[in-house]
Design a protein around this motif. Structure first.
Motif, mmCIF file in Angstrom:
data_model
loop_
_atom_site.group_PDB
_atom_site.id
_atom_site.type_symbol
_atom_site.label_atom_id
_atom_site.label_comp_id
_atom_site.label_asym_id
_atom_site.label_seq_id
_atom_site.Cartn_x
_atom_site.Cartn_y
_atom_site.Cartn_z
ATOM 1 N N SER A 6 -42.995 -75.442 26.122
ATOM 2 C CA SER A 6 -43.306 -74.225 25.348
ATOM 3 C C SER A 6 -43.367 -74.529 23.859
ATOM 4 C CB SER A 6 -42.229 -73.161 25.579
ATOM 5 O OG SER A 6 -42.130 -72.847 26.922
ATOM 6 N N ILE A 7 -42.378 -75.290 23.383
ATOM 7 C CA ILE A 7 -42.344 -75.635 21.963
ATOM 8 C C ILE A 7 -43.565 -76.485 21.614
ATOM 9 C CG2 ILE A 7 -41.005 -76.785 20.146
ATOM 10 C CD1 ILE A 7 -39.144 -74.794 21.096
ATOM 11 N N LYS A 9 -46.498 -76.610 23.072
ATOM 12 C CA LYS A 9 -47.725 -75.798 23.067
ATOM 13 C C LYS A 9 -47.851 -75.039 21.756
ATOM 14 C CE LYS A 9 -47.320 -73.207 26.537
ATOM 15 N NZ LYS A 9 -47.257 -72.273 27.639
ATOM 16 N N LYS A 10 -46.732 -74.444 21.331
ATOM 17 C CA LYS A 10 -46.745 -73.679 20.082
ATOM 18 C C LYS A 10 -47.113 -74.584 18.903
ATOM 19 C CE LYS A 10 -43.959 -73.548 17.171
ATOM 20 N NZ LYS A 10 -43.037 -73.686 16.111
ATOM 21 N N VAL A 13 -50.790 -75.387 18.959
ATOM 22 C CA VAL A 13 -51.573 -74.254 18.452
ATOM 23 C C VAL A 13 -51.570 -74.279 16.922
ATOM 24 C CG1 VAL A 13 -51.600 -71.742 18.226
ATOM 25 C CG2 VAL A 13 -51.279 -72.774 20.461
ATOM 26 N N SER A 14 -50.394 -74.530 16.322
ATOM 27 C CA SER A 14 -50.313 -74.583 14.862
ATOM 28 C C SER A 14 -51.174 -75.720 14.309
ATOM 29 C CB SER A 14 -48.878 -74.815 14.394
ATOM 30 O OG SER A 14 -48.050 -73.852 14.917
ATOM 31 N N THR A 17 -54.913 -74.720 14.772
ATOM 32 C CA THR A 17 -55.457 -73.534 14.105
ATOM 33 C C THR A 17 -55.427 -73.727 12.592
ATOM 34 O OG1 THR A 17 -53.285 -72.506 14.290
ATOM 35 C CG2 THR A 17 -54.952 -71.790 15.857
ATOM 36 N N ARG A 88 -44.897 -81.117 8.498
ATOM 37 C CA ARG A 88 -44.646 -79.688 8.646
ATOM 38 C C ARG A 88 -43.674 -79.350 9.770
ATOM 39 N NH1 ARG A 88 -46.930 -78.382 12.981
ATOM 40 N NH2 ARG A 88 -46.448 -76.194 12.684
ATOM 41 N N GLU A 92 -41.719 -76.450 7.816
ATOM 42 C CA GLU A 92 -42.374 -75.145 7.845
ATOM 43 C C GLU A 92 -41.497 -74.079 8.498
ATOM 44 O OE1 GLU A 92 -46.366 -74.684 7.499
ATOM 45 O OE2 GLU A 92 -46.661 -73.827 9.502
ATOM 46 N N GLU A 93 -40.815 -74.460 9.574
ATOM 47 C CA GLU A 93 -39.927 -73.503 10.261
ATOM 48 C C GLU A 93 -38.858 -73.005 9.291
ATOM 49 O OE1 GLU A 93 -40.108 -72.665 13.533
ATOM 50 O OE2 GLU A 93 -41.254 -74.256 14.489
ATOM 51 N N MET A 96 -40.472 -70.678 6.609
ATOM 52 C CA MET A 96 -40.907 -69.382 7.125
ATOM 53 C C MET A 96 -39.755 -68.571 7.717
ATOM 54 S SD MET A 96 -44.192 -69.437 6.652
ATOM 55 C CE MET A 96 -44.729 -68.076 7.684
ATOM 56 N N THR A 98 -38.495 -69.098 10.564
ATOM 57 C CA THR A 98 -38.621 -69.080 12.022
ATOM 58 C C THR A 98 -37.597 -69.988 12.683
ATOM 59 O OG1 THR A 98 -40.381 -70.682 11.684
ATOM 60 C CG2 THR A 98 -41.041 -68.447 12.180
ATOM 61 N N GLU A 99 -36.998 -70.855 11.865
ATOM 62 C CA GLU A 99 -35.918 -71.706 12.346
ATOM 63 C C GLU A 99 -34.821 -70.857 13.006
ATOM 64 O OE1 GLU A 99 -33.791 -75.149 9.850
ATOM 65 O OE2 GLU A 99 -33.252 -73.137 9.296
ATOM 66 N N LEU A 102 -35.691 -70.045 16.530
ATOM 67 C CA LEU A 102 -35.547 -71.181 17.441
ATOM 68 C C LEU A 102 -34.086 -71.456 17.755
ATOM 69 C CD1 LEU A 102 -38.142 -73.829 16.204
ATOM 70 C CD2 LEU A 102 -38.334 -72.188 18.060
ATOM 71 N N PRO B 84 -39.020 -63.670 11.716
ATOM 72 C CA PRO B 84 -39.496 -65.011 12.069
ATOM 73 C C PRO B 84 -40.838 -64.981 12.783
ATOM 74 C CG PRO B 84 -37.830 -64.315 13.634
ATOM 75 C CD PRO B 84 -38.004 -63.188 12.667
ATOM 76 N N GLU B 88 -50.159 -67.923 12.283
ATOM 77 C CA GLU B 88 -51.395 -68.408 12.914
ATOM 78 C C GLU B 88 -51.531 -67.972 14.370
ATOM 79 O OE1 GLU B 88 -48.907 -70.264 11.876
ATOM 80 O OE2 GLU B 88 -48.326 -71.687 13.442
ATOM 81 N N PHE B 97 -44.735 -66.667 23.510
ATOM 82 C CA PHE B 97 -43.937 -67.850 23.155
ATOM 83 C C PHE B 97 -42.450 -67.504 23.129
ATOM 84 C CE2 PHE B 97 -41.828 -69.975 19.491
ATOM 85 C CZ PHE B 97 -41.636 -71.208 20.099
ATOM 86 N N GLU B 100 -41.041 -67.222 26.491
ATOM 87 C CA GLU B 100 -40.794 -68.528 27.117
ATOM 88 C C GLU B 100 -39.489 -69.139 26.632
ATOM 89 O OE1 GLU B 100 -44.155 -71.163 26.691
ATOM 90 O OE2 GLU B 100 -45.504 -69.661 27.538
#
Lengths: 255, 308
Positions: A6-7, A9-10, A13-14, A17, A88, A92-93, A96, A98-99, A102, B84, B88, B97, B100
């Motif tokens: 899962s990680i 794939k994400k 995508v980053s 994109t 990144r 980046e996490e 942003m 987003t860390e 996670l 968070p 993109e 995500f 998951e």
């Protein structure tokens, strides 16, 4: 395992994109194409001259004259470009925020690290596979030996994997992507330079410096020699990079 | 459902929170209240397992935060202060995500995403890139993310910050709708939000617990009597004497142009007061509760340093 995927794939995508992956892959293909073309051109003129002398003609070897130098050039290009791929991953996490998502989800830090690393390896693989396409034509129009050729690409992959593990470590230390890339690049250069220092060193020092240098271990593979100590070197380097990344993340949270 | 015991966190020499003990019951909405830098975010980060505590214990949904971290993380939905988001990704792929990594089984992933989209009202933007949606929708996506695995406990760090009044109302309604099914803890420094949304509060200041309990309990603990302020067309001794004859009334006094009437907690003399005014043809201009409102309560607790 599914969490790792899962990680990954994400991350992929980053990568795909944003322009980063495209630019890195395109420039890598361009440069490797240029080196390949000029090496083949040089090989042709050399082969023509050598053909006039039966003794020299036996020395003509496309693996030694085209692929070995090509792999060496590509290894330097990887050194210059892979810090951009790894920079990144954690920075980046952190930037942003987003860390926090996670690290508060029921996924272990090891799974997060492996997921990110796997995604970077996929980008590396894409770089190598796409850049290898023109070289396939040498098999159509000539008869290079496949073993040194394949080992050379394996060597490049292992080398790149070690670079990326180091880059992952630096990206876990800073939230600034530029700082992360520059530190990775600097460390890689240092390891490169070690092999120069080895020339002037003596005895045990020479052995140690040679062992630490990235490119000493790469040499054998381009000649078609697979030494387990080289494999062990790259794999342990990558493992050590991932281990340090894990330690840094745990330390930052526990201090 | 959420319980802490002597929870302490130090960053080097800086003490972020100190000996915090509080309890939140199942199915309630609890506010974590305090001025900036009081330790709200640190408390939430410890509860969610993002940061380890220096000492003390905390448990969420019956699991110990330190020893059963994975079980705790599985039962918590968390919206951090900075939402968070991955700009993109589309709203839908982002929620997929999160589903998951929150270990929603693959077969139920789509249903979980649909449900979160439904609850957070994201239908109109679900196919759009997060970078292109408005601030309010980003905040909703953050809340949807916290609810995706239908967690028992939801922790929201300043969920309405930076939104316009209409969006704030929507988010508050959304949070209120979680009551019962989820236990919610939200941090804020907006008092009106607490009054509107929360059943109770934990008030902290400079890392220390100042008060905790339901709003009513707190109000009671800070004043002995319940009562009203009354503004009439006239306020004089004669009127006061009329009120003093009411049975059960403890005190009637003149407070500026208003009349203050007090009676013990548990009784309610409002009806009698109104009846009296009507009988005596006293015109009521205004009547408001004597019980301390949340603003007064908060200011008294935080600035007065009244520890319980």
């Amino acid at each position: 395992m599914s969490a790792v995927w899962s990680i990954s794939k994400k991350e992929l995508v980053s990568y795909f994109t944003s322009p980063i992956a495209y630019i890195v892959i395109a420039i890598f293909i361009l440069l490797s194409g240029f080196f390949f073309y000029s090496l083949v051109w040089w090989f042709n003129t050399q082969a023509m001259q050598m053909a006039q002398n039966p003794y020299y003609f036996q020395q003509v070897n496309i693996n030694q004259m085209v692929f070995a130098p090509l792999f060496h050039n590509l290894s330097i290009i990887l050194l210059l470009m892979l810090p951009v791929v790894s920079m990144r991953l954690f920075s980046e996490e952190k930037k942003m925020g987003t860390e926090e998502l996670l690290f508060t989800s029921p996924v272990s830090v090891i799974q997060i690290i492996l997921g990110k690393y796997l995604a970077a390896l996929v980008v590396l693989l894409a770089m190598l596979v796409l850049s290898a396409i023109p070289t396939i034509f040498t098999f159509i129009h000539g008869n290079p030996e496949p073993v040194p050729y394949l080992l050379g690409y394996l060597g490049l992959f292992l080398l790149g994997a070690a670079f990326l593990a180091l880059g992952l470590f630096w990206s876990a230390l800073t939230e600034n992507q530029i700082v992360s890339a520059v530190l990775t690049f600097g460390t890689l250069l240092l390891f490169w330079v070690l092999s120069w220092a080895a020339y002037s060193a003596r005895g045990l020092w020479q052995d140690v410096l040679n062992y630490l240098s990235f490119f000493e271990h790469f040499d054998g593979m381009t000649k078609g020699i697979l030494d387990t100590s080289d494999l062990v070197y790259y794999l342990s380097f990558a493992f050590f990079g991932l281990f340090l990344t894990h330690s840094v993340i745990q330390f930052r949270r526990w201090r | 459902m959420i319980e802490t015991e002597q929870l302490t966190k130090k960053y080097g020499d800086l003490v972020a929170i100190q000996n915090l003990s509080f309890k939140v019951e199942e199915g309630r909405i609890w506010g974590l209240l305090g001025p900036n830098a009081a330790g709200k975010t640190t408390t939430m980060r410890i509860l969610t397992g993002y940061l380890p505590a220096t000492s003390g214990r905390a448990s969420v949904a019956g699991f110990d935060v330190f020893e059963q971290a994975e079980a705790v993380k599985q039962s918590i939905g968390y919206l951090p202060e900075t939402v968070p988001l991955y700009p993109e990704m589309t709203v839908e792929s982002y929620l997929g995500f999160v589903a998951e990594i929150k270990k929603v089984p693959a077969a139920r992933k789509k249903a979980a995403v649909d449900r979160a989209v439904q609850i957070a009202g994201l239908q109109s933007v679900r196919k759009r890139l997060i970078r292109n949606i408005s601030r309010g929708y980003k905040q909703r996506t953050g809340i949807a993310q916290a609810l995706i695995h239908n967690p028992r406990v939801v922790i929201l760090d300043e969920p309405t910050i930076g939104l316009d009044p209409a969006q704030i109302k929507e988010i508050r309604d959304l949070i209120k709708s979680l009551k019962g099914e989820h236990t919610v803890m939200l941090s804020t420094h907006i008092l009106a939000e607490v009054k509107e949304v929360c059943d109770g509060v934990v008030i902290i200041n400079e890392g220390k617990l100042m008060a905790s309990g339901s709003l009513e309990e707190l109000a009671r603990s800070f004043s002995q009597n319940d009562g009203v302020y009354l503004k009439l067309d006239r306020a004089d001794g004669e009127v006061l004497n009329l009120f003093r004859q009411l049975p059960g009334l403890k005190e009637a006094a003149l407070d500026g142009s208003e009349i203050r009437l007090e009676w013990p907690w548990g009784q309610d003399l409002r009806t009698q007061v109104l009846k009296l005014c009507l009988d005596r043809k006293l015109e009521i201009k205004e009547m408001r509760s004597l019980a301390m409102n949340i603003e007064e309560l908060y200011l008294r607790i935080v600035s007065g340093g009244m520890e319980q």
